[in-house]
Design a protein around this motif. Structure first.
Motif, PDB file in Angstrom:
ATOM      1  N   ALA A   1       0.821  -1.218   0.000  1.00 20.28           N
ATOM      2  CA  ALA A   1       0.000   0.000   0.000  1.00 20.28           C
ATOM      3  C   ALA A   1       0.851   1.262   0.000  1.00 20.28           C
ATOM      4  O   ALA A   1       0.462   2.271  -0.600  1.00 20.28           O
ATOM      5  N   VAL A   2       2.003   1.198   0.640  1.00 26.50           N
ATOM      6  CA  VAL A   2       2.902   2.347   0.635  1.00 26.50           C
ATOM      7  C   VAL A   2       3.287   2.707  -0.801  1.00 26.50           C
ATOM      8  O   VAL A   2       3.567   3.860  -1.106  1.00 26.50           O
ATOM      9  N   HIS A   3       3.248   1.716  -1.676  1.00 24.90           N
ATOM     10  CA  HIS A   3       3.603   1.925  -3.081  1.00 24.90           C
ATOM     11  C   HIS A   3       2.360   1.975  -3.975  1.00 24.90           C
ATOM     12  O   HIS A   3       2.446   1.778  -5.191  1.00 24.90           O
ATOM     13  N   GLY A   4       1.203   2.208  -3.368  1.00 22.40           N
ATOM     14  CA  GLY A   4      -0.021   2.406  -4.137  1.00 22.40           C
ATOM     15  C   GLY A   4      -0.727   1.142  -4.566  1.00 22.40           C
ATOM     16  O   GLY A   4      -1.641   1.198  -5.388  1.00 22.40           O
ATOM     17  N   ILE A   5      -0.332  -0.005  -4.042  1.00 23.57           N
ATOM     18  CA  ILE A   5      -0.968  -1.268  -4.408  1.00 23.57           C
ATOM     19  C   ILE A   5      -1.867  -1.688  -3.256  1.00 23.57           C
ATOM     20  O   ILE A   5      -1.407  -1.854  -2.130  1.00 23.57           O
ATOM     21  N   THR A   6      -3.152  -1.834  -3.540  1.00 26.85           N
ATOM     22  CA  THR A   6      -4.124  -2.235  -2.516  1.00 26.85           C
ATOM     23  C   THR A   6      -4.886  -3.463  -2.985  1.00 26.85           C
ATOM     24  O   THR A   6      -4.887  -3.774  -4.183  1.00 26.85           O
TER      25      THR A   6
ATOM     26  N   SER B   1      -7.206  -2.326  -5.741  1.00 28.83           N
ATOM     27  CA  SER B   1      -6.580  -2.068  -7.040  1.00 28.83           C
ATOM     28  C   SER B   1      -6.160  -3.374  -7.690  1.00 28.83           C
ATOM     29  O   SER B   1      -6.201  -3.506  -8.907  1.00 28.83           O
ATOM     30  N   HIS B   2      -5.796  -4.340  -6.876  1.00 28.00           N
ATOM     31  CA  HIS B   2      -5.423  -5.666  -7.402  1.00 28.00           C
ATOM     32  C   HIS B   2      -6.636  -6.340  -8.052  1.00 28.00           C
ATOM     33  O   HIS B   2      -6.540  -6.850  -9.161  1.00 28.00           O
TER      34      HIS B   2
ATOM     35  N   SER C   1      -5.999  -2.598 -11.759  1.00 28.18           N
ATOM     36  CA  SER C   1      -5.411  -1.305 -12.088  1.00 28.18           C
ATOM     37  C   SER C   1      -3.985  -1.151 -11.585  1.00 28.18           C
ATOM     38  O   SER C   1      -3.460  -0.064 -11.541  1.00 28.18           O
ATOM     39  N   THR C   2      -3.344  -2.245 -11.185  1.00 30.88           N
ATOM     40  CA  THR C   2      -1.945  -2.148 -10.744  1.00 30.88           C
ATOM     41  C   THR C   2      -1.019  -2.402 -11.898  1.00 30.88           C
ATOM     42  O   THR C   2      -1.365  -2.991 -12.880  1.00 30.88           O
TER      43      THR C   2
END
Length: 74
Positions: free
Chosen positions: A60-65, A68-69, A73-74
């Motif tokens: 999540a720190v790198h925008g992956i949740t 989003s998975h 959209s990752t």
């Protein structure tokens, strides 16, 4: 404890902190690489001895949740 011992202890402590920060960065990079290569979060958690929540937090720190998975959209 003498002044020299206090200063030596502080230097050792500072070195340990720096090593810990470097190790955390390397672990985060490895988690990101494993995830990018298709490894499931549960497996990454098992391999690193972390909880899946900790792995997701690292991602999540790198925008992956998880959302989003799922949305691709990752």
């Amino acid at each position: 404890m003498s002044e020299d011992a206090l200063e030596a202890a502080q230097r050792a402590y500072q070195s340990a902190q720096e090593a810990l920060h470097a190790a955390r960065r390397k672990l985060a990079e490895a988690v990101l690489d494993a995830y990018a290569n298709g490894e499931p979060v549960g497996r990454i958690a098992e391999r690193t001895g972390q909880s899946t929540t900790n792995v997701w937090n690292t991602l999540a720190v790198h925008g992956i949740t998880p959302r989003s998975h799922i949305n691709g959209s990752t």
